[in-house]
Design a protein around this motif. Structure first.
Motif, PDB file in Angstrom:
ATOM      1  N   LYS A   1       0.855   5.780  -0.257  1.00 57.85           N
ATOM      2  CA  LYS A   1       0.172   7.074  -0.341  1.00 57.85           C
ATOM      3  C   LYS A   1       1.072   8.001  -1.146  1.00 57.85           C
ATOM      4  CE  LYS A   1      -2.320   8.879   2.877  1.00 57.85           C
ATOM      5  NZ  LYS A   1      -2.785   9.475   4.166  1.00 57.85           N
TER       6      LYS A   1
ATOM      7  N   ARG B   1      -3.082  10.425  -2.853  1.00 55.39           N
ATOM      8  CA  ARG B   1      -3.924   9.295  -3.243  1.00 55.39           C
ATOM      9  C   ARG B   1      -3.551   8.034  -2.461  1.00 55.39           C
ATOM     10  NH1 ARG B   1      -3.357  13.586  -7.120  1.00 55.39           N
ATOM     11  NH2 ARG B   1      -4.813  13.263  -8.853  1.00 55.39           N
ATOM     12  N   ASN B   2      -4.561   7.183  -2.227  1.00 53.76           N
ATOM     13  CA  ASN B   2      -4.332   5.843  -1.696  1.00 53.76           C
ATOM     14  C   ASN B   2      -4.147   4.896  -2.866  1.00 53.76           C
ATOM     15  OD1 ASN B   2      -4.614   5.569   1.348  1.00 53.76           O
ATOM     16  ND2 ASN B   2      -6.367   6.877   0.862  1.00 53.76           N
TER      17      ASN B   2
ATOM     18  N   ARG C   1       0.841  -1.192   0.000  1.00 49.51           N
ATOM     19  CA  ARG C   1       0.000   0.000   0.000  1.00 49.51           C
ATOM     20  C   ARG C   1       0.872   1.237   0.000  1.00 49.51           C
ATOM     21  NH1 ARG C   1      -4.381   0.127   4.685  1.00 49.51           N
ATOM     22  NH2 ARG C   1      -4.283   2.308   4.033  1.00 49.51           N
TER      23      ARG C   1
END
Length: 425
Positions: free
Chosen positions: A58, A62-63, A56
């Motif tokens: 950032k 944005r993710n 994941r």
């Protein structure tokens, strides 16, 4: 016209208006014109080495989900369900063939394709025939020598053209091993109560090194009895497109090929062999640059690659004019001996780590700047002029050429947006 950078070549003066560190309207323009349109570093290819590996991320507010799909291609997906918008992947990293949304159990292959959903009889048979319900991929994803960048603007120039002259300095880092670099496990994440552009400046600012980090250099002096005085000598270079670099010699050890007396003799012999191999492959001059010179590289807008006593990549994003979220990566040559890796990690933690000699001092300095910007109405300008009197081709590493490179690009982008906005008003 609102003036944010003032350059007077006759007076050898370069000024930056302090409102760029505090103004919310400025931040809104930065997000729209810089973070939405420039190439932004997302990670290194070696972070997802196996099919199904994911991280994941950032980036640019944005993710995102960086994943190596089953076809062995690295993709970057927006980490949001096309159904009702929930995060699809909640784990920070792992390995998965399928991502399943917690909210309504829509499931997606690791290339983003929707493969199942409960209550399918409530939807038309051709519900996703055009792929509009798949997880959406970022418009642009390109790599340079393992460094992965995304761009949210489909019309942006290629990454290669964007990096331009900065590629020479990235090459000097990657060529430390014939196998390239690898990202080491884990990331540093921390916050600083300061504007993001202050961290850009600080990260390639050798001028502050001796006064701000005096304790560290006093220790280096004590460790090396043959060192008559600590030297930080080299050059600053404007690389175009907002990029810049300082390249210099320094007293610390470099595991790639610069020994220091705090390391044992076995490590010294290994380092001498590495240097010999570099000379054979690249010649004396390039081998010397790779082994004995340090580099702090600014990649516009928010990537700093430090090839100093260790290799780090640091990115940051503003959540407000006076607050940033920072992510730091550590990298190393593939195939490095364990003893070298230990020396590298000790170097990293000693100076660059969250509790090292550098990072806390630097963060304190940036926060002191931000706090003092309450005086902006009366003291309006920062001075970034050091070295201009020498000419841009002859500046020292302790000058501010590399910062002026950043600010010229910043000014070009921002001034164009500000002027456009004024016309529309």
């Amino acid at each position: 016209m609102r003036e944010i950078v003032r350059e007077n070549k006759e007076k050898h003066e370069f000024l930056v208006h302090r409102s760029v560190f505090t103004d919310r309207e400025i931040l809104a323009i930065e997000r729209a014109e810089i973070f939405n349109k420039c190439w932004l570093f997302i990670g290194h290819e070696t972070e997802v080495p196996q099919r199904g590996d994911y991280k994941r991320k950032k980036v640019g507010g944005r993710n995102l989900l960086m994943v190596r799909s089953q076809d062995d291609q690295i993709r970057v997906l927006y980490n949001t369900c096309p159904h009702r918008g929930a995060l699809v992947c909640r784990e920070n990293e792992g390995n998965a063939r399928v991502f399943r949304c917690f909210y309504h159990a829509w499931s997606f292959k690791n290339d983003g394709e929707l493969v199942s959903m409960p209550g399918k009889d409530g939807f038309p048979e051709d519900f996703n025939s055009e792929g509009t319900k798949n997880m959406k991929a970022v418009k642009r994803l390109e790599s340079y020598r393992g460094f992965l960048f995304v761009n949210f603007d489909g019309q942006a120039i290629s990454l290669s053209n964007y990096l331009g002259n900065a590629k020479e300095y990235i090459d000097l880092i990657v060529d430390q091993s014939e196998f390239g670099l690898e990202a080491l496990g884990g990331v540093q994440e921390y916050n600083v109560r300061a504007n993001w552009k202050l961290l850009v400046e600080n990260s390639a600012d050798l001028y502050h090194g001796m006064p701000t980090h005096k304790t560290y250099f006093d220790i280096k002096q004590a460790q090396d009895k043959e060192l008559k005085r600590v030297k930080l000598e080299g050059k600053g270079v404007a690389l175009g497109n907002g990029h810049g670099v300082i390249e210099y010699v320094a007293p610390w050890g470099r595991p790639i090929a610069q020994w220091t007396p705090i390391w044992d003799e076995n490590l010294k012999r290994d380092i001498e062999q590495i240097k010999t191999a570099l000379v054979q492959k690249f010649g004396e001059e390039r081998a010397n640059r790779i082994a004995n010179y340090n580099r702090n590289i600014i990649i516009f807008p928010n990537l700093i690659i430090n090839d100093i006593m260790a290799i780090t990549a640091r990115t940051f994003y503003p959540t407000s004019p006076g607050y940033i979220e920072v992510t730091g990566y550590s990298l190393a040559p593939k195939g490095e001996k364990e003893t070298h890796r230990i020396a590298r990690n000790n170097n990293f933690l000693e100076f660059l780590g969250p509790g090292g000699f550098a990072t806390p001092d630097d963060n304190e300095a940036l926060e002191l700047c931000q706090e003092a910007y309450t005086n902006n109405q009366d003291v309006e300008w920062n001075d970034i002029s050091k070295g201009m009197i020498r000419g841009e081709e002859n500046t020292l590493a302790t000058d501010e050429t590399q910062m002026r490179s950043f600010w010229r690009q910043y000014n070009t982008i921002m001034q164009g947006a500000i002027d456009k906005e004024a016309i529309h008003r």
